[in-house]
Design a protein around this motif. Structure first.
Motif, PDB file in Angstrom:
ATOM      1  N   ARG A   1       0.880  -1.191  -0.033  1.00  0.00           N
ATOM      2  CA  ARG A   1       0.215   0.042   0.323  1.00  0.00           C
ATOM      3  C   ARG A   1       0.520   1.285  -0.073  1.00  0.00           C
ATOM      4  N   MET A   2       0.540   2.251  -0.482  1.00  0.00           N
ATOM      5  CA  MET A   2       1.081   3.553  -1.060  1.00  0.00           C
ATOM      6  C   MET A   2       0.885   4.698   0.525  1.00  0.00           C
ATOM      7  N   LEU A   3       2.132   5.304   1.101  1.00  0.00           N
ATOM      8  CA  LEU A   3       1.858   5.395   2.240  1.00  0.00           C
ATOM      9  C   LEU A   3       2.078   7.261   2.115  1.00  0.00           C
ATOM     10  N   PHE A   4       1.640   8.403   2.892  1.00  0.00           N
ATOM     11  CA  PHE A   4       2.019   9.588   2.611  1.00  0.00           C
ATOM     12  C   PHE A   4       3.383   9.370   3.010  1.00  0.00           C
ATOM     13  N   ARG A   5       4.034   9.822   1.966  1.00  0.00           N
ATOM     14  CA  ARG A   5       5.504  10.334   2.189  1.00  0.00           C
ATOM     15  C   ARG A   5       5.964  11.723   1.964  1.00  0.00           C
ATOM     16  N   SER A   6       6.973  12.119   2.297  1.00  0.00           N
ATOM     17  CA  SER A   6       8.262  12.758   1.486  1.00  0.00           C
ATOM     18  C   SER A   6       9.620  12.121   1.101  1.00  0.00           C
ATOM     19  N   THR A   7       9.691  13.384   0.756  1.00  0.00           N
ATOM     20  CA  THR A   7      10.930  12.949  -0.087  1.00  0.00           C
ATOM     21  C   THR A   7      11.813  14.143  -0.215  1.00  0.00           C
ATOM     22  N   LYS A   8      13.136  13.872   0.085  1.00  0.00           N
ATOM     23  CA  LYS A   8      14.283  14.528  -0.150  1.00  0.00           C
ATOM     24  C   LYS A   8      15.575  14.306  -0.210  1.00  0.00           C
ATOM     25  N   PRO A   9      16.355  15.228  -0.502  1.00  0.00           N
ATOM     26  CA  PRO A   9      17.490  15.363  -1.260  1.00  0.00           C
ATOM     27  C   PRO A   9      18.449  14.493   0.554  1.00  0.00           C
ATOM     28  N   ILE A  10      19.400  12.851   0.296  1.00  0.00           N
ATOM     29  CA  ILE A  10      20.205  12.884   1.133  1.00  0.00           C
ATOM     30  C   ILE A  10      21.590  14.367   2.159  1.00  0.00           C
ATOM     31  N   VAL A  11      21.555  14.695   1.121  1.00  0.00           N
ATOM     32  CA  VAL A  11      21.834  16.703   1.023  1.00  0.00           C
ATOM     33  C   VAL A  11      21.713  17.195   1.031  1.00  0.00           C
ATOM     34  N   GLY A  12      20.939  18.306   2.011  1.00  0.00           N
ATOM     35  CA  GLY A  12      20.227  18.933   1.141  1.00  0.00           C
ATOM     36  C   GLY A  12      20.333  20.542   2.563  1.00  0.00           C
ATOM     37  N   ARG A  13      19.645  21.482   2.173  1.00  0.00           N
ATOM     38  CA  ARG A  13      19.782  22.756   2.749  1.00  0.00           C
ATOM     39  C   ARG A  13      18.335  23.441   3.313  1.00  0.00           C
ATOM     40  N   ILE A  14      17.701  23.057   4.211  1.00  0.00           N
ATOM     41  CA  ILE A  14      16.423  24.378   4.939  1.00  0.00           C
ATOM     42  C   ILE A  14      15.106  24.053   3.719  1.00  0.00           C
ATOM     43  N   GLY A  15      15.599  22.697   3.984  1.00  0.00           N
ATOM     44  CA  GLY A  15      13.642  22.940   3.311  1.00  0.00           C
ATOM     45  C   GLY A  15      13.950  22.844   1.566  1.00  0.00           C
ATOM     46  N   GLU A  16      14.804  23.031   0.701  1.00  0.00           N
ATOM     47  CA  GLU A  16      14.857  22.711  -0.520  1.00  0.00           C
ATOM     48  C   GLU A  16      14.928  21.451  -1.374  1.00  0.00           C
ATOM     49  N   ASN A  17      14.194  21.253  -2.840  1.00  0.00           N
ATOM     50  CA  ASN A  17      14.090  19.944  -3.160  1.00  0.00           C
ATOM     51  C   ASN A  17      12.892  18.967  -2.282  1.00  0.00           C
ATOM     52  N   ILE A  18      12.412  19.098  -1.669  1.00  0.00           N
ATOM     53  CA  ILE A  18      10.902  18.345  -1.306  1.00  0.00           C
ATOM     54  C   ILE A  18       9.452  17.760  -1.566  1.00  0.00           C
ATOM     55  N   THR A  19       9.060  16.964  -1.509  1.00  0.00           N
ATOM     56  CA  THR A  19       8.570  16.668  -2.323  1.00  0.00           C
ATOM     57  C   THR A  19       7.371  16.040  -0.835  1.00  0.00           C
ATOM     58  N   ILE A  20       6.399  15.895  -0.824  1.00  0.00           N
ATOM     59  CA  ILE A  20       5.563  15.463   0.052  1.00  0.00           C
ATOM     60  C   ILE A  20       3.822  15.154  -0.678  1.00  0.00           C
ATOM     61  N   THR A  21       4.207  13.753  -1.050  1.00  0.00           N
ATOM     62  CA  THR A  21       2.932  12.447  -2.247  1.00  0.00           C
ATOM     63  C   THR A  21       2.339  12.593  -0.875  1.00  0.00           C
ATOM     64  N   GLY A  22       0.845  11.847  -2.229  1.00  0.00           N
ATOM     65  CA  GLY A  22      -0.326  11.658  -0.927  1.00  0.00           C
ATOM     66  C   GLY A  22      -0.326   9.911  -1.580  1.00  0.00           C
ATOM     67  N   THR A  23      -1.083   9.699  -1.032  1.00  0.00           N
ATOM     68  CA  THR A  23      -1.099   7.999  -0.958  1.00  0.00           C
ATOM     69  C   THR A  23      -1.456   7.438  -2.390  1.00  0.00           C
ATOM     70  N   GLY A  24      -2.630   8.135  -3.559  1.00  0.00           N
ATOM     71  CA  GLY A  24      -2.601   7.811  -5.107  1.00  0.00           C
ATOM     72  C   GLY A  24      -0.985   8.243  -5.604  1.00  0.00           C
ATOM     73  N   GLY A  25      -0.333   8.680  -4.689  1.00  0.00           N
ATOM     74  CA  GLY A  25       1.471   9.217  -5.553  1.00  0.00           C
ATOM     75  C   GLY A  25       1.398  10.459  -6.056  1.00  0.00           C
ATOM     76  N   GLU A  26       0.070  10.957  -5.653  1.00  0.00           N
ATOM     77  CA  GLU A  26      -0.159  12.575  -6.507  1.00  0.00           C
ATOM     78  C   GLU A  26       1.036  13.387  -5.190  1.00  0.00           C
ATOM     79  N   THR A  27       1.721  14.789  -6.157  1.00  0.00           N
ATOM     80  CA  THR A  27       2.262  15.729  -4.781  1.00  0.00           C
ATOM     81  C   THR A  27       1.141  16.396  -4.253  1.00  0.00           C
ATOM     82  N   LEU A  28       1.308  16.398  -3.329  1.00  0.00           N
ATOM     83  CA  LEU A  28       1.204  17.350  -2.438  1.00  0.00           C
ATOM     84  C   LEU A  28       1.462  19.340  -1.666  1.00  0.00           C
ATOM     85  N   LEU A  29       2.864  18.968  -2.274  1.00  0.00           N
ATOM     86  CA  LEU A  29       2.981  19.371  -1.741  1.00  0.00           C
ATOM     87  C   LEU A  29       4.677  19.543  -2.329  1.00  0.00           C
ATOM     88  N   GLN A  30       5.234  20.847  -3.097  1.00  0.00           N
ATOM     89  CA  GLN A  30       6.788  20.873  -3.021  1.00  0.00           C
ATOM     90  C   GLN A  30       7.403  21.775  -3.148  1.00  0.00           C
TER      91      GLN A  30
END
Length: 124
Positions: A1-30
């Motif tokens: 099953r798909m979960l709400f998740r956040s995806t971010k770079p292993i090396v990043g800074r202050i909220g850059e390149n973050i994606t929050i995805t919903g249970t259907g795979g849709e991008t909720l916030l980026q």
């Protein structure tokens, strides 16, 4: 099953390149940024409590294996950024006063004392 998740770079800074995805795979916030080409980390999304219309994120610093401080960054968005209000706390494990650790020698002595406490529980 798909979960709400956040995806971010292993090396990043202050909220850059973050994606929050919903249970259907849709991008909720980026967020945009300079770290999009990095290896990504996937985390199950955790619902942060919202207080006074703000989310708070805690971050810690470790220097030489010793906990050195913690920061609190707050924002109305679940993705905090460089302009989000920030408060930092410094940990000093030393009997030295601030006046004694203003110069390089005092800082080195205070750090040596902190390392002793962290490694052996010794106190000055």
């Amino acid at each position: 099953r798909m979960l709400f998740r956040s995806t971010k770079p292993i090396v990043g800074r202050i909220g850059e390149n973050i994606t929050i995805t919903g249970t259907g795979g849709e991008t909720l916030l980026q967020s945009e940024g300079r770290f999009g080409a990095r290896t990504l980390v996937y985390q199950e999304k955790f619902d942060l409590p919202k207080r006074d219309d703000y989310y708070a994120i805690l971050g810690g610093w470790v220097i030489g294996g010793i906990s050195a401080g913690v920061g609190i960054r707050e924002d109305k968005s679940i993705i905090t950024g460089v302009d989000s209000p920030f408060s930092a706390l410094r940990f000093v494990f030393s009997s030295h006063t601030d006046d004694e650790i203003k110069d390089e020698e005092g800082i080195e002595e205070a750090e040596a004392d902190a390392e002793k406490v962290a490694n052996h529980g010794d106190k000055k």
